[in-house]
Write a protein that holds these residues in place. Structure first.
Motif, mmCIF file in Angstrom:
data_model
loop_
_atom_site.group_PDB
_atom_site.id
_atom_site.type_symbol
_atom_site.label_atom_id
_atom_site.label_comp_id
_atom_site.label_asym_id
_atom_site.label_seq_id
_atom_site.Cartn_x
_atom_site.Cartn_y
_atom_site.Cartn_z
ATOM 1 N N TYR A 277 0.829 -1.208 0.000
ATOM 2 C CA TYR A 277 0.000 0.000 0.000
ATOM 3 C C TYR A 277 0.856 1.247 0.000
ATOM 4 C CZ TYR A 277 1.375 -1.082 4.628
ATOM 5 O OH TYR A 277 2.152 -1.443 5.684
ATOM 6 N N ALA B 135 -13.514 -5.008 -4.224
ATOM 7 C CA ALA B 135 -12.175 -4.422 -4.157
ATOM 8 C C ALA B 135 -12.233 -2.953 -4.556
ATOM 9 C CB ALA B 135 -11.216 -5.189 -5.058
ATOM 10 N N HIS B 136 -13.046 -2.651 -5.554
ATOM 11 C CA HIS B 136 -13.143 -1.259 -5.989
ATOM 12 C C HIS B 136 -13.740 -0.385 -4.877
ATOM 13 C CE1 HIS B 136 -13.735 1.506 -9.698
ATOM 14 N NE2 HIS B 136 -13.392 2.188 -8.629
ATOM 15 N N ALA C 115 -11.242 -0.049 -2.110
ATOM 16 C CA ALA C 115 -10.158 0.862 -2.455
ATOM 17 C C ALA C 115 -10.628 2.307 -2.308
ATOM 18 C CB ALA C 115 -9.675 0.598 -3.881
ATOM 19 N N ASN C 116 -11.844 2.579 -2.729
ATOM 20 C CA ASN C 116 -12.396 3.932 -2.555
ATOM 21 C C ASN C 116 -12.482 4.315 -1.085
ATOM 22 O OD1 ASN C 116 -14.712 3.662 -5.343
ATOM 23 N ND2 ASN C 116 -12.695 4.582 -5.272
ATOM 24 N N ASP D 252 -10.780 2.853 1.583
ATOM 25 C CA ASP D 252 -9.512 2.837 2.319
ATOM 26 C C ASP D 252 -8.508 3.861 1.814
ATOM 27 O OD1 ASP D 252 -9.558 1.085 4.515
ATOM 28 O OD2 ASP D 252 -9.621 -0.637 3.183
ATOM 29 N N GLU E 110 -6.325 8.837 -2.924
ATOM 30 C CA GLU E 110 -5.646 8.401 -4.142
ATOM 31 C C GLU E 110 -6.525 8.768 -5.326
ATOM 32 O OE1 GLU E 110 -2.740 6.890 -4.225
ATOM 33 O OE2 GLU E 110 -2.453 6.535 -2.093
ATOM 34 N N ILE F 40 -8.143 7.253 -7.468
ATOM 35 C CA ILE F 40 -8.871 6.095 -7.971
ATOM 36 C C ILE F 40 -10.280 6.570 -8.310
ATOM 37 C CG2 ILE F 40 -9.760 3.802 -7.389
ATOM 38 C CD1 ILE F 40 -7.647 3.783 -5.129
ATOM 39 N N ILE G 109 -7.220 -5.271 -4.502
ATOM 40 C CA ILE G 109 -7.037 -3.808 -4.477
ATOM 41 C C ILE G 109 -5.654 -3.457 -5.020
ATOM 42 C CG2 ILE G 109 -6.793 -1.757 -3.014
ATOM 43 C CD1 ILE G 109 -8.702 -2.993 -1.040
ATOM 44 N N PHE G 110 -4.639 -4.156 -4.503
ATOM 45 C CA PHE G 110 -3.283 -3.761 -4.880
ATOM 46 C C PHE G 110 -2.915 -4.183 -6.293
ATOM 47 C CE2 PHE G 110 -2.924 -3.934 -0.149
ATOM 48 C CZ PHE G 110 -2.947 -2.560 -0.010
ATOM 49 N N PHE H 274 -5.319 -1.332 -8.429
ATOM 50 C CA PHE H 274 -5.189 0.106 -8.251
ATOM 51 C C PHE H 274 -3.793 0.479 -7.807
ATOM 52 C CE2 PHE H 274 -9.594 -1.087 -7.269
ATOM 53 C CZ PHE H 274 -10.216 -0.419 -8.315
ATOM 54 N N ILE I 55 -1.688 2.390 -5.623
ATOM 55 C CA ILE I 55 -1.918 3.048 -4.353
ATOM 56 C C ILE I 55 -0.579 3.302 -3.704
ATOM 57 C CG2 ILE I 55 -2.571 2.440 -1.997
ATOM 58 C CD1 ILE I 55 -5.115 1.190 -3.510
#
Lengths: 630, 462
Positions: free
Chosen positions: A276, B176-177, B180-181, B183, B187, B189, B454-455, B458, B460
């Motif tokens: 991350y 995951a999307h 990601a938004n 967390d 970013e 995203i 996520i990783f 995206f 990040i």
């Protein structure tokens, strides 16, 4: 030559974010505490970005606060910008994040720790842990000082055999120009601990006057400030903005052309780094299609011209760092004051710890923070607090405090660490928490302040204030559930104005509040006799009413979860003795030594029939012990 | 597989193939409450007045008050029961299909499908079984669990597992999307588009529904194994159908919606429900009306799980017969030679060489000769070819059905939540619950997957 210095209840090794919380907790719980740092000017140092909070993390800071920890209070004293994140989403995932004055944060925390009765602070490197039998007895410093202690808490950050890497250059070092701790790892190994090696990194720091802010986008703080600590009350403060710019194809070209000099790709760096928080060279390699990445320029404080360049974390050689930075819009003439670097360090595989953060094989030895393979100031502070509390409870011969996955993000994190281990520096994420709707940042006090008060870290005054708030919330929810609105012409006209369906039969205020298009404020016209209530009370009332269905569902899930958590596995269990366990399950259970059936079921390789076998064994054992008593 | 005790469990506790009477057992605190809702005793007593350990005659009814079966029901009050919990036993007569429907009603009222060996496990944990038997108990439970798992896995090797994995993977991308938004709000995203999410979960919901209609043995038990009687006109298909139905009590008669050309009957062979489809005779024809009937028959042939290929031994084999033999090459089939009571016109060796089936049964449908042998052959074929042989399979199928249903319900809730503009993290809870439910079937519910995705997807990082 070794010499005896003194006798303490607790010795804390390292006074970073974990060490501060640990030492303050044990001292405040009445124990004589000594705390060591390699350099006392680096107490609570933010060696990476000057910022605390964010999703999951702000929840954890508020949990620390509700348990009587210091981080939230210190943030509120020294922030220079505050923002609420995820405001466009719902309440369960809102998060606060603060930019801090780095030196003020450190100095204020140092002053808090050194003013705290019961703590002695010493600038010394600890080189050895003293153990007799299976029990810790103290520590030895580099100068030969022997400090006897009933409990030792290791909060060593990235200092253990720290090695900085920049391009093809590497040298033994702690973070940010500080000395490393090269000897303590050997002491841990000789005690039988298995160590791993992780990597983290930091971007360059630049001079403010060399930045052209006119080419960047300003990122101001919020007008309304939500403090981190429940004790802080309302805060008004002038805030300092951050700035946003972007990398571009030129930046990416410079990086791509110099990858052969990047230690991440030459094999120079072996430790796993956090996914991350990748360095900029990793972002370029892994996401080739992206032609630009965000770069935030963040002030490091009020009385300094240094600025942090979030987004350009790197271990590329210094000449590449300069060229790369100057390719970014607004940084054409930038002067780098400190260069970015990667740092590798030892950590202790955290499955060697109990959920109390005490080592399984050495009684009285606790670990917290990066030594457990985590990353982040908030994660460190939370573990420091829990290690401190548990060391103190153990010395006082009281029941340990283990927060469960349904109590707090802190519980989620520690359970993950000791049950599953780590594959990269661990960061808390909202997606790690099964019950995140219940673990909100707005209700950490409701979840944990009773506990904080019970262990003695929340004083009566704060507790009374909290009880008052709690009662106001409960009373208001009851009131909303009992006040009926009848479908008169006038009411329905009002509802129409509020753009919501008219009533056909009487409805309570609570039912109306459940409608997504309405909120507490809007309902005021139908609820003339309501009392003025504090915003934090209204917030709780709104959330628990509007999302009642979801909250109830999670509570039901938690009840199921707790049944398994409450089936305890005694510490002296011998897994070799249990008939019918699978081979892999037996090995894993021996290694992790779960405290409950619930924890056992989360271990990979332990399947449902193993759990059944385990339950049957425990029942046999229980009956045998009953038998023996008679 | 979740392990929870203290809730109420239920299962059918007779083995398939062992006669008509079966017992549905319920154990746990809600047992009486559940039974009360579905049982209408013949006596005038109210449910709470029923005596302990006494058999009562009555009917089991569904939510529309329609009678499912006449049963004998007994309640057993804790602690003097097998599990030491409140228990109910329902003795039903109507064959496996009725037992299954009763079990379904019990589950719908809140009971959970018992895990393999769970009654025994509870009996032990509640102190009913002696300590000295512990190892035996462990062996039983382990064996049952492993067997159930292997049955479930066998079921899953096919397309069901693949389909579930596809649905889960689509849901995972959405999760995951959204995560990601949540967390990484700072970013760059792009926010997950709610129209897109709505579309995706609607599609996922429909796909789960499709699976619900046709999943594994659960479907067979619910709908019957679809068995097609195939043969030329006048070969004796209807006589065979009548013979089979006459021998066995028909469980369900004509299903609405069947056409004049296709007749469906349900029979129960040693506990396996069989849906027999009699088609219009298949032969080359130019008649338009008949052609439609034949096309339909061909469609049924494609869908049939078992084919009974009928050959009239009193007539010479025609081109049509040979065509039919070709049609069943890839099917599970039994050859039925009919009219053995009439003078033989075809050499049986010739038939044996022509047909691809393992089993060839000689019958006289009209005179009811050879029907028992045919049923024996059907049972053997089904159990051999489909591993359709024990209670583990019913349990696995029923559990699957329930899990699919629950996953479907969660997706429905997500759609409703989006309709009323609930915050995205609430919608995510529903989607995540659906995703985890589906994972219970494939044996995979790790939240680490979301984080990994996520990783992967995206960029990040600071």
């Amino acid at each position: 030559m070794e010499y005896k210095v003194g006798k303490y209840d607790v010795a804390v090794v390292g006074i970073g974010h974990a060490g501060c919380e640990a030492a303050l907790a044990t001292a405040r719980m009445g124990l004589k505490t000594v705390a060591f740092a390699i350099n006392l000017d680096s107490i609570a140092l933010m060696a990476c970005n000057p910022s605390i909070g964010g999703p999951g993390k702000s929840n954890m800071v508020r949990e620390i606060d509700a348990l009587g920890g210091q981080m939230g209070i210190n943030v509120d004293k020294t922030f220079i910008q505050m923002r609420m994140l995820n405001t466009k989403k719902g309440p369960a995932v809102r998060a606060i994040r603060a930019q801090l004055d780095k030196r003020a944060y450190s100095a204020t925390m140092k002053h808090t720790v050194e003013s705290q009765p019961n703590i002695d602070i010493v600038q010394e490197e600890v080189v050895k842990i003293l153990v007799e039998g299976k029990k810790v007895t103290g520590v030895v410093t580099k100068t030969g000082g022997i400090y006897e202690a009933k409990a030792v808490i290791l909060t060593t950050g990235v200092y253990l055999r720290g090695r900085i890497v920049i391009g093809d250059l590497s040298y033994s070092s702690g973070p940010s120009g500080l000395f490393p701790a090269n000897e303590l790892s050997k002491s841990l190994e000789s005690l039988g601990f298995e160590l791993g090696r992780f990597k983290t990194g930091t971007p360059p720091r630049i001079h403010k006057d060399s930045v052209d802010f006119s080419k960047m986008i300003i990122q101001p703080g919020d007008e309304k400030i939500f403090p981190f600590s429940y004790a802080s009350g309302e805060i008004q403060r002038e805030q300092i903005p951050c700035w946003l710019t972007y990398t571009n194809e030129k930046t990416h070209k410079i990086i791509s052309e110099n990858l052969h000099r990047a230690p991440l790709y030459t094999g120079e760096i072996k430790g796993a780094g956090p996914r991350y928080c990748p360095s900029v060279e990793m972002k370029i390699v892994n996401f080739k299609d992206k032609t630009s990445h965000q770069v935030f320029i963040e002030p490091e404080g009020i009385d300094t011209n240094e600025m942090y360049v979030q987004g350009l974390s790197t271990s590329l050689p210094v000449d590449v760092q300069i060229e790369m930075a100057r390719s970014v819009k607004g940084l054409e003439n930038v002067k780098i004051m400190r260069f970015g670097y990667a740092i590798e360090y030892d950590f202790v595989i955290p499955t060697q710890l109990k959920p109390t953060l005490e080592a399984k094989n050495v009684q009285g030895l606790y670990m917290a923070g990066q030594i457990n393979g985590t990353s982040g100031y908030e994660e460190a502070a939370a573990q420091g607090l829990m290690a401190g509390i548990n060391a103190a409870l153990k010395i006082k011969e009281k029941e340990p405090l283990v927060l469960s996955r349904s109590d707090a993000y802190i519980g989620v994190m520690i359970d993950d660490l000791v049950t599953k281990g780590v594959i990269e520096p661990y960061r808390i994420l909202t997606s790690r928490a099964e019950y995140r709707l219940l673990l909100r940042q707005d209700n950490a006090d409701l979840r944990l302040m009773d506990t904080g008060h019970k262990i003695g870290l929340i004083n009566d005054e704060r507790y009374k204030k909290y009880m008052k708030k709690k009662k106001m919330i409960e009373d208001e929810i009851k009131r909303l559930e009992s006040v009926k609105i009848t479908p008169t012409a006038k009411t329905n006209e009002t509802l129409e104005q509020l753009e919501t369906a008219v009533l056909k039969s009487p409805s309570t205020l609570a039912e109306l509040l459940k409608r997504p298009e309405l909120n507490y404020e809007k309902l005021k016209v139908l609820d003339e006799h309501r009392k003025e209530l504090p915003l934090e009370v209204i917030e709780q009332v709104e959330i628990s009413t509007a999302y009642e269905g979801y909250i109830k569902r999670q509570i039901a899930q938690v009840e199921q979860f707790k049944k398994m958590e409450n089936k305890k596995i005694p510490e002296d269990i011998n897994f070799d003795e249990i008939y019918g366990l699978g081979f892999e399950a037996r090995e894993k259970l021996k290694e992790i030594k779960p405290l409950s059936i619930g924890q056992a079921s989360r271990i990979s390789g332990v399947n449902p029939s193993d759990i059944t076998v385990l339950m049957i064994y425990l029942e046999m054992r229980r009956r045998k012990s009953l038998h023996e008593e008679f | 597989m979740k392990i929870v005790s203290c809730d109420t469990i239920a299962a059918i506790s007779t083995v398939i193939g062992e006669g008509g009477i079966g017992i549905v057992r319920i154990s746990g605190p809600e047992s009486f409450k559940i039974a009360e809702k579905i049982f209408r005793p013949k006596t005038k007593k109210k449910f709470n007045e029923l005596k302990n350990r006494t058999l009562y005659l009555g009917n089991i009814v569904d939510s529309k008050n329609d009678i499912i079966d006449e049963v004998l029901l007994a309640i057993f009050k804790a602690p003097y029961t097998y599990t030491r919990e409140d228990m109910v036993e329902i003795n039903c007569h109507g064959g496996l299909t009725a037992q299954k429907r009763i079990l379904g009603l019990v589950l719908d009222q809140g009971a959970r499908m018992a895990e393999p060996g769970e009654f025994t496990k509870r009996a032990f944990l509640n102190g009913r079984i002696d300590l000295s038997q512990a190892e035996a108990v462990i062996d039983i439970i382990r064996a049952k669990t492993d067997k159930a798992l292997s049955v479930a896995n066998r079921q899953l090797t096919g397309s069901l597992s693949k389909k579930i994995k596809e649905i889960r993977s689509d849901l995972l991308n959405i999760l995951a999307h959204i995560a990601a938004n949540i967390d990484f709000p700072e970013e760059d995203i792009p926010e997950a588009d709610s129209e897109f999410i709505l579309k995706e979960i609607t599609v996922a919901g429909e796909r789960v529904k499709e699976l619900l209609k046709g999943a594994g043995s659960g479907r067979i038990l619910r709908e019957g194994l679809s068995t097609l009687i195939l043969g030329n006109t006048n070969v004796g298909k209807s006589s065979l159908l009548n013979a089979l139905v006459k021998e066995e009590r028909a469980i369900v008669t004509d299903i609405p919606g069947t056409t004049r050309d296709i007749i469906e009957e349900y029979i129960d062979i040693k506990g396996i429900p069989i849906k027999i489809i009699d088609t219009a005779g298949i032969r080359q024809t130019s008649d338009k009306v008949e052609k439609i009937g034949i096309e339909r028959a061909m469609k049924h042939l494609k869908e049939a799980e078992l084919v009974l290929l009928m050959i009239d031994i009193s007539r010479k084999l025609t081109r049509d017969d040979k065509n039919l033999i070709e049609l069943i090459r890839d099917k599970t089939a039994i050859t039925v030679i009919n009219k053995v009571d009439l003078p033989v016109e075809v050499n049986e060796d010739e038939i044996e060489q022509l047909v691809p089936t393992e089993r060839i049964i000689r019958i006289s449908a009209l005179k009811h000769e050879g029907i028992e042998e045919l049923k024996e052959a059907i049972f053997d074929t089904v159990t051999e070819k489909m591993g359709f042989s024990d209670e583990g399979l019913i349990a696995a199928g029923e559990r699957q059905r329930k899990v699919l249903q629950e996953a479907h319900d969660f997706l429905d809730m997500a759609i409703d939540a989006m309709d009323i503009h609930m915050p995205i993290e609430m919608v995510e809870l529903d989607i995540r619950d659906a995703w985890e439910k589906l994972g219970e079937i494939t044996g995979d519910t790790v939240s680490e997957d979301i984080i990994t995705t996520i990783f992967q997807k995206f960029c990040i990082g600071k």
